[in-house]
Design a protein around this motif. Structure first.
Motif, PDB file in Angstrom:
ATOM      1  N   GLN A   1       0.816  -1.214   0.000  1.00 48.43           N
ATOM      2  CA  GLN A   1       0.000   0.000   0.000  1.00 48.43           C
ATOM      3  C   GLN A   1       0.851   1.266   0.000  1.00 48.43           C
ATOM      4  O   GLN A   1       1.658   1.483   0.899  1.00 48.43           O
ATOM      5  CB  GLN A   1      -0.931   0.021   1.211  1.00 48.43           C
ATOM      6  CG  GLN A   1      -1.990   1.097   1.131  1.00 48.43           C
ATOM      7  CD  GLN A   1      -2.848   0.953  -0.122  1.00 48.43           C
ATOM      8  OE1 GLN A   1      -3.638   0.028  -0.244  1.00 48.43           O
ATOM      9  NE2 GLN A   1      -2.691   1.876  -1.061  1.00 48.43           N
TER      10      GLN A   1
ATOM     11  N   MET B   1       0.771  -7.894   4.357  1.00 48.37           N
ATOM     12  CA  MET B   1       0.567  -6.509   3.931  1.00 48.37           C
ATOM     13  C   MET B   1       1.759  -5.692   4.380  1.00 48.37           C
ATOM     14  O   MET B   1       2.288  -5.881   5.484  1.00 48.37           O
ATOM     15  CB  MET B   1      -0.727  -5.941   4.522  1.00 48.37           C
ATOM     16  CG  MET B   1      -1.030  -4.523   4.050  1.00 48.37           C
ATOM     17  SD  MET B   1      -2.722  -4.016   4.468  1.00 48.37           S
ATOM     18  CE  MET B   1      -2.732  -2.349   3.754  1.00 48.37           C
ATOM     19  N   TRP B   2       2.161  -4.755   3.516  1.00 44.50           N
ATOM     20  CA  TRP B   2       3.286  -3.865   3.824  1.00 44.50           C
ATOM     21  C   TRP B   2       2.913  -2.483   3.303  1.00 44.50           C
ATOM     22  O   TRP B   2       2.777  -2.266   2.111  1.00 44.50           O
ATOM     23  CB  TRP B   2       4.548  -4.379   3.143  1.00 44.50           C
ATOM     24  CG  TRP B   2       5.823  -3.687   3.543  1.00 44.50           C
ATOM     25  CD1 TRP B   2       5.965  -2.495   4.187  1.00 44.50           C
ATOM     26  CD2 TRP B   2       7.150  -4.165   3.297  1.00 44.50           C
ATOM     27  NE1 TRP B   2       7.290  -2.198   4.371  1.00 44.50           N
ATOM     28  CE2 TRP B   2       8.036  -3.210   3.841  1.00 44.50           C
ATOM     29  CE3 TRP B   2       7.667  -5.313   2.669  1.00 44.50           C
ATOM     30  CZ2 TRP B   2       9.422  -3.365   3.771  1.00 44.50           C
ATOM     31  CZ3 TRP B   2       9.047  -5.469   2.598  1.00 44.50           C
ATOM     32  CH2 TRP B   2       9.916  -4.508   3.144  1.00 44.50           C
TER      33      TRP B   2
ATOM     34  N   THR C   1      -2.450  -0.411   6.865  1.00 41.43           N
ATOM     35  CA  THR C   1      -2.086  -1.699   7.458  1.00 41.43           C
ATOM     36  C   THR C   1      -2.592  -1.797   8.888  1.00 41.43           C
ATOM     37  O   THR C   1      -3.177  -2.806   9.295  1.00 41.43           O
ATOM     38  CB  THR C   1      -0.560  -1.892   7.413  1.00 41.43           C
ATOM     39  OG1 THR C   1      -0.094  -1.697   6.067  1.00 41.43           O
ATOM     40  CG2 THR C   1      -0.163  -3.278   7.878  1.00 41.43           C
TER      41      THR C   1
ATOM     42  N   MET D   1      -5.798  -4.549   9.359  1.00 42.49           N
ATOM     43  CA  MET D   1      -5.489  -5.875   9.885  1.00 42.49           C
ATOM     44  C   MET D   1      -6.433  -6.323  11.007  1.00 42.49           C
ATOM     45  O   MET D   1      -6.773  -7.509  11.078  1.00 42.49           O
ATOM     46  CB  MET D   1      -4.030  -5.955  10.340  1.00 42.49           C
ATOM     47  CG  MET D   1      -3.048  -6.106   9.188  1.00 42.49           C
ATOM     48  SD  MET D   1      -1.355  -6.501   9.711  1.00 42.49           S
ATOM     49  CE  MET D   1      -1.537  -8.216  10.253  1.00 42.49           C
TER      50      MET D   1
ATOM     51  N   GLY E   1       1.992  -8.379   8.901  1.00 40.95           N
ATOM     52  CA  GLY E   1       1.986  -7.017   8.386  1.00 40.95           C
ATOM     53  C   GLY E   1       3.239  -6.251   8.754  1.00 40.95           C
ATOM     54  O   GLY E   1       3.835  -6.487   9.818  1.00 40.95           O
TER      55      GLY E   1
ATOM     56  N   VAL F   1       4.470  -2.249   9.112  1.00 41.91           N
ATOM     57  CA  VAL F   1       4.022  -0.859   9.202  1.00 41.91           C
ATOM     58  C   VAL F   1       5.265   0.020   9.153  1.00 41.91           C
ATOM     59  O   VAL F   1       6.016   0.111  10.131  1.00 41.91           O
ATOM     60  CB  VAL F   1       3.232  -0.613  10.511  1.00 41.91           C
ATOM     61  CG1 VAL F   1       2.775   0.844  10.584  1.00 41.91           C
ATOM     62  CG2 VAL F   1       2.053  -1.568  10.611  1.00 41.91           C
TER      63      VAL F   1
END
Length: 366
Positions: A142, A226-227, A236, A240, A249, A251
């Motif tokens: 993202q 997710m990153w 994120t 989540m 994830g 962040v």
């Protein structure tokens, strides 16, 4: 007729006269308003900041006897967090459309999924060696507020981490989110009137994309990460707790002492309170959801926090304190290794190598 015209002229003149009484903008009136504003600010800052710990203690009743017990005990808080984001109901109204969308030398597709009057759009890139016999994990990548879905594939503050993920054997889904402060402010104002939020809408867009992308036999639906960087880091953190398909994830350049960041005033870091980023203020956020509290809605799934000591979004020693509070949720479950802090000497950026190592550990080695 002359009397009617005169009467109408008087009526239409009244609002202008009413807006400029003699007492407005006098030194006395300005001083009175200044005093009232100061009262309100002190009252609300006291409530949000000074009373936070005592207030949060009445909302959170965590049970650390097991990971399942913790998840069950924070379920009411998860529903309260969902109410903060207030995601709308958006359903797929047609098949996903794909077209070639290479980013420099990277072979990729631009995917568009219709959701009624809006669409969910993203870049999708899958390693060439991925197949139904050898499916690969998927990472939601993202972007931040000043960038685009292509940015994580290129050099700069993102250090081409999406490209590095592809090379490391991950499929990448890079959603289009609304960038620029002005655009997000504009839409967030409308969202508040509609009882939703822009992060809530963008969450549902990604959830619908996942429904389709995870059905691709080349992708391992049980290994999703997710990153996000900056505003992508916010996504994120926000998503989540509500999207459990995301198993790990990262962040980057977002995690913070949330109260300081939202309403603090300190030359060592920037605060949202005196700026123009109105989109950042979600109704009810600081009722019970500091960043370390939100992490307990993600636990026991793995989380990495990345922050640069030269990054002005946070005062890094204060961030370390918030991280310790967040990590305590894992430590009380004897799972401290599932939350890591990469405190580096740089600025507002992603740090690629430790991030990929972390994702390999929790998505490939499991």
């Amino acid at each position: 007729m002359r009397q009617l015209i005169t009467a109408l002229a008087c009526v239409f003149a009244l609002p202008a006269l009413a807006q400029q009484p003699a007492s407005v903008n006098t030194p006395e009136e300005i001083a009175r308003l200044d005093a009232y504003e100061t009262q309100l600010e002190k009252y609300l800052v006291h409530y949000l900041q000074d009373e936070y710990e005592a207030r949060a203690a009445t909302f959170w009743h965590r049970d650390y006897t097991s990971p399942a017990a913790l998840e069950r005990s924070v379920e009411p808080n998860r529903r309260a967090w969902e109410a903060v984001l207030s995601p709308p109901s958006l359903v797929k109204t047609g098949p996903m459309q794909k077209r070639p969308h290479n980013v420099d030398d990277i072979k990729a597709e631009w995917v568009t999924l219709p959701l009624g009057m809006i669409t969910a759009d993203a870049i999708l890139a899958v390693p060439e060696n991925a197949s139904a016999k050898k499916p690969v994990p998927l990472i939601i990548v993202q972007h931040g507020i000043g960038s685009a879905p292509e940015t994580p594939f290129r050099d700069g503050g993102y250090h081409a981490y999406a490209k590095a993920l592809l090379k490391a054997g991950y499929a990448v889904l890079a959603p289009l989110n609304l960038r620029s402060i002005e655009r997000r402010n504009n839409i967030e104002h409308l969202c508040r009137l509609a009882g939703t939020s822009l992060p809530g809408i963008e969450l549902v867009r990604v959830q619908n994309l996942l429904d389709v992308v995870l059905a691709d036999p080349r992708v391992d639906a049980d290994k999703v990460g997710m990153w996000g960087v900056s505003l992508g880091g916010k996504a994120t953190m926000c998503w989540m707790p509500l999207e459990k398909r995301i198993k790990a994830g990262i962040v980057s350049a977002w995690f913070n002492d949330r109260i300081r960041k939202m309403i603090g005033q300190d030359p060592r870091y920037s605060s949202f309170q005196k700026g123009n980023e109105n989109y950042a203020f979600l109704k009810g956020w600081l009722e019970q959801f500091s960043d370390d509290d939100i992490v307990s809605l993600i636990c026991p799934r793995a989380v990495m926090v990345q922050h640069g000591k030269k990054d002005g979004i946070a005062y890094w020693p204060g961030l370390e304190d918030s991280f310790k509070k967040a990590r305590s949720h894992y430590e009380r479950l004897n799972m401290g290794d599932r939350m890591e802090l990469v405190m580096h000497e740089g600025g507002h950026e992603a740090i690629v190598e430790p991030g990929i190592r972390f994702l390999d550990k929790w998505l490939k080695d499991k």
